[in-house]
Design an enzyme around this catalytic site. Structure first.
Site, PDB file in Angstrom:
ATOM      1  N   ARG A   1      82.119  50.291 137.756  1.00 30.18           N
ATOM      2  CA  ARG A   1      81.399  49.135 137.970  1.00 30.18           C
ATOM      3  C   ARG A   1      80.680  48.629 136.937  1.00 30.18           C
ATOM      4  NH1 ARG A   1      78.558  47.519 142.686  1.00 30.18           N
ATOM      5  NH2 ARG A   1      78.842  49.400 143.912  1.00 30.18           N
TER       6      ARG A   1
ATOM      7  N   LYS B   1      69.988  52.219 153.919  1.00 34.70           N
ATOM      8  CA  LYS B   1      69.942  53.499 153.433  1.00 34.70           C
ATOM      9  C   LYS B   1      68.968  54.415 154.300  1.00 34.70           C
ATOM     10  CE  LYS B   1      70.660  52.695 148.702  1.00 34.70           C
ATOM     11  NZ  LYS B   1      70.380  53.143 147.326  1.00 34.70           N
TER      12      LYS B   1
ATOM     13  N   ASP C   1     105.856  72.727 143.557  1.00 34.95           N
ATOM     14  CA  ASP C   1     105.723  73.089 142.008  1.00 34.95           C
ATOM     15  C   ASP C   1     107.175  72.990 141.402  1.00 34.95           C
ATOM     16  OD1 ASP C   1     103.050  73.213 141.942  1.00 34.95           O
ATOM     17  OD2 ASP C   1     103.252  75.607 142.353  1.00 34.95           O
TER      18      ASP C   1
ATOM     19  N   LYS D   1      78.078  54.569 153.505  1.00 30.61           N
ATOM     20  CA  LYS D   1      77.885  54.337 152.212  1.00 30.61           C
ATOM     21  C   LYS D   1      77.843  55.696 151.437  1.00 30.61           C
ATOM     22  CE  LYS D   1      74.484  52.160 149.116  1.00 30.61           C
ATOM     23  NZ  LYS D   1      74.657  53.297 148.102  1.00 30.61           N
TER      24      LYS D   1
ATOM     25  N   CYS E   1      68.694  94.165 132.278  1.00 31.93           N
ATOM     26  CA  CYS E   1      68.997  93.981 133.852  1.00 31.93           C
ATOM     27  C   CYS E   1      67.752  94.506 134.691  1.00 31.93           C
ATOM     28  CB  CYS E   1      70.358  95.032 134.048  1.00 31.93           C
ATOM     29  SG  CYS E   1      70.838  94.918 135.738  1.00 31.93           S
TER      30      CYS E   1
ATOM     31  N   GLU F   1     107.437  75.246 146.760  1.00 32.83           N
ATOM     32  CA  GLU F   1     108.406  74.139 146.657  1.00 32.83           C
ATOM     33  C   GLU F   1     107.988  72.988 145.936  1.00 32.83           C
ATOM     34  OE1 GLU F   1     111.682  73.788 147.763  1.00 32.83           O
ATOM     35  OE2 GLU F   1     111.510  75.908 147.666  1.00 32.83           O
TER      36      GLU F   1
END
Length: 663
Positions: free
Chosen positions: A134, A312, A34, A113, A406, A32
């Site tokens: 930033r 921290k 979409d 943080k 392999c 719906e």
């Protein structure tokens, strides 16, 4: 008419973006959604006078840029001072009290943080007009086009009275589960993988091609403000509440108001324990004086605010030694190097191996057998080698090179064009067979609970299984003859196999292990084709008509079903008794091509009414929209009836629906 419908579509789609990406509470199906989005795009293509600045169409990306321009922050995005212990948190509190010349407790707001990329969003009169990284704190890069692709970020503030200027600061990041899935997809496609979620988020925001950004699972959390005009606040908590009210994701449940420094320390200790179980990466908590007038009085020192600090957590890293590098072969034949490490604990979890991803990653970090390495858990989940301790490298060490054959079957490996991961193409390779079977029986596929990895290894080694369908031919005698298999475990295995015969079409498609077909793609295929025969006969154009399926996925599906052995195996699995529990959607009937929504109490159970609609070709949807064909109403229909009437959706009583089916 176009302008009115366009404004309506923008509001409806933005509302559902908010429900899905911010509240995690979707109200309509992907199908719906979409349809609504397709209608929006068609309107915008047909009428260039429509206003696009807050249109969800701006989230899909556009033509690549040659470079990013620069933009200045009205208020610098300065960094925080750091604390690393409870004692340092206490010292922070003492400094604030000393500066303010007061001894009574200070109230703080503590929040996660985030370990992502800091972004500033600039809203003017309610509209998102610019987004800056930033940068150096004073000047950042303008990444507006990329930021607009993140669906959890509103293009327009959710308010009828927006402030003249509203600068929002927050973090762009990638959730751990999305990071693992993205890396798995990239490895599957033979592309370079990301080292950790933070690098992935930062690299994605700085893509010159915004369509690439749109394809990656970026999230956003808002936590503060820059310059504002036309609105004011008294506390940091009020800022957070306003951000949530205006439509931004906020970490409200992970935020705490602490009445004194000891409460802050308690939160810091609690949050570090919670850290491994979070959906996203954090590297500490941020502590802010809650009172904005006090923040203003405290001001700044050097390039950091006096009123905030980051406490921290200690890095979750350790050193270990690479004792061996083994190459594993996956179910699609991909060869992946894995470092076997001298067991060591990282963040309380014992680590003994770490994926090296591919030859380019090994070469970039110059990883060798015998090296002492620094390891961490990327996203607090997967072991990752951060780097090599070069001064401890053995004098006899040599660079590592991936094998040219392999390691399982000895066949030459092949590196597909535009990929970096070598693959074994031998369809009879036992390693590929074992991994494919492990995927087939897994919980999200056929869910054969009692057939585990060790049993599959044994069954393949003994020659009892050579393909998926052989699982359903196993006898009690064969299982009982295996080592450590008793009567009870044999019975449990056979019961588990028998139970798996009742499955669903999406699970069945996913279990086949077709390259690039994950769970979501399997659901799309099942919903679109409904039957196995239709899927087998699907052409590339049929597949490309499905939203979210691109040329590479379509080609992989067509290629898989063009192999007669694969089709024969599908037939054999169905002949072994696999069937799908959900009733198939009918492609014909008097309701074919029509969508229906039921509201209120009908004379028959709702499930019975839904079955009747689907058996006659109709489709059940989950919410009212202008694209809904019919609303079927019973007693006490509620608000859905009013909304349908306002949108001009035809209303049917139960008797009307029955007559429609008959006629």
């Amino acid at each position: 008419m176009n302008h009115r419908r366009h404004e309506e579509l923008k509001k409806i789609i933005s509302h559902h973006d908010y429900l899905y990406h911010v509240l995690d509470r979707p109200e309509i199906s992907d199908f719906e959604y979409d349809r609504l989005f397709k209608e929006l795009l068609e309107l915008e293509q047909s009428d260039p006078t429509l206003t696009l600045k807050d249109s969800p169409s701006q989230r899909v990306g556009s033509s690549p840029l040659e470079s990013f321009s620069k933009g200045k922050h009205r208020i610098p995005m300065i960094s925080l001072g750091n604390s690393y212990s409870a004692e340092e948190i206490g010292d922070f509190d003492k400094r604030i009290k000393s500066y303010l010349k007061r001894s009574d407790p200070i109230e703080y707001l503590c929040e996660p943080k985030f370990d992502g990329l800091a972004i500033e969003l600039i809203y003017e009169n309610g509209f998102l007009t610019s987004a800056l990284t930033r940068g150096d704190g004073t000047t950042g890069e303008v990444v507006t086009r990329n930021i607009k692709t993140i669906k959890s970020i509103p293009l327009r503030l959710k308010t009828d009275n927006p402030p003249k200027l509203f600068e929002v600061r927050g973090e762009v990041l990638i959730f751990k589960k999305d990071f693992l899935a993205m890396n798995a997809e990239y490895e599957e496609m033979g592309l370079n993988v990301f080292a950790n979620p933070r690098n992935a988020a930062a690299g994605t925001v700085r893509q010159l091609d915004s369509s690439v950004t749109a394809s990656r699972p970026l999230r956003f959390f808002a936590y503060g403000l820059g310059a504002i005009d036309g609105i004011s606040f008294e506390t940091q908590k009020a800022v957070q509440a306003s951000l949530g009210k205006f439509g931004f994701p906020i970490a409200e449940k992970l935020t705490r108001i602490c009445s004194n420094s000891q409460a802050v320390i308690d939160f810091y200790i609690e949050f570090e324990k919670l850290r491994p179980n979070l959906d996203f990466d954090v590297d500490g908590i941020v502590i802010k004086v809650n009172s904005l007038p006090l923040q203003e009085e405290l001001g700044f020192v050097a390039r950091s605010p006096r009123w905030a600090t980051a406490a921290k957590f200690k890095p979750q890293q350790a050193e270990s030694v690479i004792e061996e590098i083994q190459v594993q072969v996956g179910r699609t034949g991909a060869l992946t190097p894995v470092a076997l490490l001298r067991p060591t604990k990282v963040g309380g979890v014992q680590i003994s191996h770490a994926t090296l991803h591919n030859q380019e990653e090994i070469r970039r970090k110059d990883i060798r057998v015998g090296d002492t390495v620094v390891i961490q858990r990327a996203g607090d989940v997967i072991p990752e080698i951060v780097g090599v301790v070069l001064d401890q490298r053995p004098a006899t060490s040599t660079p590592y090179e991936m094998p040219k054959v392999c390691p399982s079957c000895g066949e030459n490996v092949f590196v597909p064009e535009n990929e970096i991961i070598p693959r074994c193409l031998n369809p009879f390779c036992q390693a590929i067979l074992k991994e494919s079977l492990k995927h087939f029986v897994s919980r999200r596929a056929m869910n054969i609970e009692k057939v585990g990895d060790r049993l599959i290894e044994t069954l393949v080694d003994r020659g009892l299984i050579r393909k998926f369908s052989d699982i359903y031919k196993l006898t009690a005698e064969e299982l009982f003859s295996l080592e450590r298999q008793g009567l009870k475990s044999t019975r449990n295995i056979l019961d588990s196999i028998n139970s798996s015969r009742k499955s669903s079409f999406p699970r069945f498609i996913f279990s086949l292990g077709i390259r690039f077909v994950g769970e979501q793609t399997a659901k799309l295929l099942a919903d679109h084709f409904v039957t196995v025969d239709r899927l087998i006969d699907a052409k590339s154009d049929d597949l490309l008509s499905i939203p979210e399926i691109g040329p590479k996925v379509a080609q992989s599906i067509v290629s898989w079903f063009s192999n007669p052995k694969n089709v024969a195996e599908v037939r054999e699995l169905l002949a072994a008794g696999i069937y799908f529990s959900e009733p198939s959607r009918s492609f014909s009937g008097t309701l074919s091509g029509k969508s229906f929504l039921i509201t209120g109490t009908l004379p028959v159970p709702r499930d019975q009414a839904k079955d009747l609609i689907e058996q006659n070709g109709g489709k059940i949807v989950s919410s009212v929209s202008a694209k809904l064909n019919f609303l079927v109403v019973g007693k006490e229909p509620g608000s859905k009836l009013q909304k349908a009437e306002s949108l001009g959706v035809p209303i049917l009583l139960w008797e009307d629906l029955q007559n429609m089916i008959k006629n």
